[in-house]
Design an enzyme around this catalytic site. Sequence first.
Site, PDB file in Angstrom:
ATOM      1  N   LYS A   1       0.660   0.406   7.234  1.00 12.57           N
ATOM      2  CA  LYS A   1       1.158  -0.964   7.121  1.00 12.57           C
ATOM      3  C   LYS A   1       1.944  -1.376   8.361  1.00 12.57           C
ATOM      4  CE  LYS A   1       3.367   0.071   3.365  1.00 12.57           C
ATOM      5  NZ  LYS A   1       2.925   1.472   3.200  1.00 12.57           N
ATOM      6  N   THR A   2       2.853  -0.503   8.779  1.00 11.25           N
ATOM      7  CA  THR A   2       3.643  -0.803   9.968  1.00 11.25           C
ATOM      8  C   THR A   2       2.726  -0.945  11.177  1.00 11.25           C
ATOM      9  OG1 THR A   2       5.387   0.543   8.994  1.00 11.25           O
ATOM     10  CG2 THR A   2       5.639  -0.048  11.296  1.00 11.25           C
TER      11      THR A   2
ATOM     12  N   GLY B   1       0.830  -1.189   0.000  1.00 11.61           N
ATOM     13  CA  GLY B   1       0.000   0.000   0.000  1.00 11.61           C
ATOM     14  C   GLY B   1       0.867   1.241   0.000  1.00 11.61           C
TER      15      GLY B   1
ATOM     16  N   HIS C   1      -9.485  27.850 -14.184  1.00 12.93           N
ATOM     17  CA  HIS C   1      -9.843  26.530 -13.633  1.00 12.93           C
ATOM     18  C   HIS C   1     -11.201  26.597 -12.942  1.00 12.93           C
ATOM     19  CE1 HIS C   1      -6.113  24.393 -14.258  1.00 12.93           C
ATOM     20  NE2 HIS C   1      -5.385  25.195 -13.508  1.00 12.93           N
TER      21      HIS C   1
ATOM     22  N   HIS D   1      -5.150  32.414 -14.352  1.00 14.45           N
ATOM     23  CA  HIS D   1      -4.983  30.965 -14.495  1.00 14.45           C
ATOM     24  C   HIS D   1      -5.945  30.220 -13.556  1.00 14.45           C
ATOM     25  CE1 HIS D   1      -2.349  27.298 -15.106  1.00 14.45           C
ATOM     26  NE2 HIS D   1      -3.000  26.969 -14.009  1.00 14.45           N
ATOM     27  N   GLU D   2      -5.911  30.605 -12.278  1.00 20.31           N
ATOM     28  CA  GLU D   2      -6.768  29.917 -11.309  1.00 20.31           C
ATOM     29  C   GLU D   2      -8.243  30.214 -11.569  1.00 20.31           C
ATOM     30  OE1 GLU D   2      -5.560  27.627  -9.493  1.00 20.31           O
ATOM     31  OE2 GLU D   2      -3.474  28.160  -9.921  1.00 20.31           O
TER      32      GLU D   2
ATOM     33  N   GLY E   1       2.267   5.574   4.452  1.00 20.18           N
ATOM     34  CA  GLY E   1       1.406   6.248   5.407  1.00 20.18           C
ATOM     35  C   GLY E   1       0.022   5.654   5.542  1.00 20.18           C
ATOM     36  N   THR E   2      -0.220   4.509   4.883  1.00 20.12           N
ATOM     37  CA  THR E   2      -1.550   3.914   4.975  1.00 20.12           C
ATOM     38  C   THR E   2      -1.695   3.018   6.203  1.00 20.12           C
ATOM     39  OG1 THR E   2      -0.747   2.303   3.385  1.00 20.12           O
ATOM     40  CG2 THR E   2      -2.243   3.986   2.560  1.00 20.12           C
TER      41      THR E   2
HETATM   42  P1  ADP Z   1       3.162   2.879   6.556  1.00 22.23           P
HETATM   43  O1  ADP Z   1       3.974   1.877   7.286  1.00 22.23           O
HETATM   44  O2  ADP Z   1       2.088   2.272   5.720  1.00 22.23           O
HETATM   45  O3  ADP Z   1       3.960   3.881   5.790  1.00 22.23           O
HETATM   46  P2  ADP Z   1       2.533   3.681   9.191  1.00 22.23           P
HETATM   47  O4  ADP Z   1       1.979   2.447   9.746  1.00 22.23           O
HETATM   48  O5  ADP Z   1       3.948   3.989   9.534  1.00 22.23           O
HETATM   49  O6  ADP Z   1       2.366   3.731   7.622  1.00 22.23           O
HETATM   50  O7  ADP Z   1       1.577   4.881   9.602  1.00 22.23           O
HETATM   51  C1  ADP Z   1       2.068   6.094  10.090  1.00 22.23           C
HETATM   52  C2  ADP Z   1       1.137   6.664  11.127  1.00 22.23           C
HETATM   53  O8  ADP Z   1      -0.082   7.088  10.531  1.00 22.23           O
HETATM   54  C3  ADP Z   1       0.729   5.672  12.173  1.00 22.23           C
HETATM   55  O9  ADP Z   1       1.650   5.620  13.211  1.00 22.23           O
HETATM   56  C4  ADP Z   1      -0.610   6.197  12.627  1.00 22.23           C
HETATM   57  O10 ADP Z   1      -0.447   7.199  13.581  1.00 22.23           O
HETATM   58  C5  ADP Z   1      -1.171   6.826  11.383  1.00 22.23           C
HETATM   59  N1  ADP Z   1      -2.098   5.906  10.696  1.00 22.23           N
HETATM   60  C6  ADP Z   1      -1.929   5.380   9.466  1.00 22.23           C
HETATM   61  N2  ADP Z   1      -2.985   4.605   9.133  1.00 22.23           N
HETATM   62  C7  ADP Z   1      -3.827   4.621  10.182  1.00 22.23           C
HETATM   63  C8  ADP Z   1      -5.102   4.004  10.447  1.00 22.23           C
HETATM   64  N3  ADP Z   1      -5.707   3.206   9.557  1.00 22.23           N
HETATM   65  N4  ADP Z   1      -5.684   4.244  11.635  1.00 22.23           N
HETATM   66  C9  ADP Z   1      -5.078   5.046  12.544  1.00 22.23           C
HETATM   67  N5  ADP Z   1      -3.894   5.645  12.353  1.00 22.23           N
HETATM   68  C10 ADP Z   1      -3.262   5.453  11.190  1.00 22.23           C
HETATM   69 ZN    ZN Z   2      -3.325  25.209 -13.106  1.00 26.75          ZN
HETATM   70 MG    MG Z   3       5.974   1.929   7.482  1.00 28.00          MG
END
Ligand code: ADP
Ligand code: ZN
Ligand code: MG
Length: 631
Positions: free
Chosen positions: A226-227, A220, A446, A442-443, A223-224
């Site tokens: 995964k960790t 993914g 749009h 420009h803006e 920031g989604t």
């Molecule tokens: P990835 O490993 O996918 O890059 P992280 O797990 O490091 O993302 O996410 C970074 C931070 O974003 C987490 O520590 C958390 O604070 C926040 N975060 C991301 N996804 C979620 C979620 N689904 N629910 C709550 N917090 C989330």
């Molecule tokens: Zn533009």
């Molecule tokens: Mg990560």
Amino acid sequence: MENKEKNSKDKAPHSLLRQGAIALLIFLVLTSVYSFIAEQNGERKEIALSALAADITSGKVVEIIARQDEIEARYKDAAEDAPRVVAKKEFGESVAETLKSLGVSPEKMSALTITISKPSGVGYWVGNIAPFLLPILFLGFLIWFLSRQVRGAGMQAFSFGQSKARIIFPHDKKQKVSFKDVAGAKEAKEELKEIVDFLKNPKKFLDIGAQIPKGVLLMGASGTGKTLLARAVAGEANVPFFSISGSEFVEMFVGVGASRVRDLFNMAKKAAPSIIFIDEIDAVGRVRGTGVGGGNDEREQTLNQILVELDGFEPTDRLVVMAATNRPDVLDPALVRPGRFDRRVVVDLPDREDREEILKIHARGKPLFEDVNLRVIAERTPGFSGADLYSLMNEGAILAARENRTKVTQYDLIRSIEKVMMGPERRSHLLSVKEKEITAYHEAGHALAASVLTHADPVHKISIISRGRAAGYTLKLPIEDRKLQSRREFLDDIAVSLGGFVAEKMLFDDLTTGSSNDLAVATALARDMVTRYGMSEKIGPIALEESAGLSPFGGSFTERDYSEKVGAVVDSEIARIMSEAEERATDILKKNRKALDGIAKRLIEVETLERAEFEKLLIANGIVPKKKQEI
Ligand code: ADP
Ligand code: ZN
Ligand code: MG
């Protein structure tokens, strides 16, 4: 990472304080015990037994108290503060016998009050043993306490052997994460529940001969979460979590990477059931032998060792290896073969509802003013990842604190959206008068195109304050995240993207580089329409290119397996879509020239137009704004 640092900072003064308190307590206990013993013994004067016998015979003594190894005597004329007088006697021998043998007559003896004092059990022993035992106990306690401290410190940055992995133990409440800390990601959680189940109760699965995945690959965008999800699996299953990042392998000396992998797996097997988590596995797991980047031997050795270890353990080892990547397309196919990372879990960007949930999670512990409506914030943040939403909440709190307020308001959060999206405002970078005029038109181009075209998203905000790299921006937001987009929407989107370009061309009879991103986005859209969605009559319903998304493995390079001739048709179709869109945009701007001027002029004055004011301008120029779609 950030959290961990904070914890250790909190911890240092705290434990120092506790240590001091404990030392003080021990000191107090010791001194009071000593003074108790000293008091019991009091001041004493020791005399010879024969002298005591003589005193009894001469009638000076009124009372004797017999103990096991001494006789205490009370004298008739003793002063209040006189020392106690004692005489040592043989251990255990009776007082009567002793005194008789020293020539005290039975009459004299019977005139005395004789008290036989049995050693009072506990008190006696404590009194006698404490002086020896206490220092030993104290030392023992000190050693135990210190060793515990050292162990505790080690847990934060566990570095065993060479593996350099971090470890989170299930009893570490502060670091523990569970599924309820992860909002949204329903499908991913559903799939991972099976892994949790296996780690909790492996027998159930092994008995029935079920094949449990050894390797789970989380895929993914960054920031989604995964960790976060991987940690939540360990938290839910209550097992130790060993984590290492792929990039940490790469920076090492030759041969070290492979041995770290070995160490890591050995540690985890010993701690089984457990989870190994390899973050950013693409750093080591890229396709081997491509020669790109000069071929990195170290990386390949590390990758080979990971493969060896993955093949080398059995489901009965109760070990699950998880890995995360945002580039599944570059992974070596050997990694994703059956029996290795054959379970793939896609972690999507959160949709509107999920975003609201994530915001709620990160609003914990932040006092919110009553006007805060997280749903509205969620609506305004399509495309934000969990990590973006986390920093949005954080920015909001920082804004409130900076203005000395104790609660976060809706306005704080709204300002934070832009901050997270665009980077901080660069007020210092002032546009020249000419630049400002061009940017404003420009803006406005749009915004006007977006307001007139039926299928375009409504405009939320226009600004010519430069942010990040963009000179200005027009914020158009869909009411809901769309899963499906129609051909008409695509065409309108392309026309809106060209609105800025067309306005510049019309007004100034010249063009700037400010449209490059607009053109890139619009062209990509047009290409997708032709080659992926079958939206071109000439090409027909044929997918010529695979989606560039996360799904396919072993080849991100969009394969073009069509002929030169078809390629030429594709190019001409894209060109046709683009020029038709340009025509439509030009048409709109020409017909509404008065509105265009009005919006641009107002923008030059105030620099930022919010939706309400923008719509007033539209109405004043005879354009009906899109009706506010509320959910
Ligand atoms: P990835 O490993 O996918 O890059 P992280 O797990 O490091 O993302 O996410 C970074 C931070 O974003 C987490 O520590 C958390 O604070 C926040 N975060 C991301 N996804 C979620 C979620 N689904 N629910 C709550 N917090 C989330
Ligand atoms: Zn533009
Ligand atoms: Mg990560």
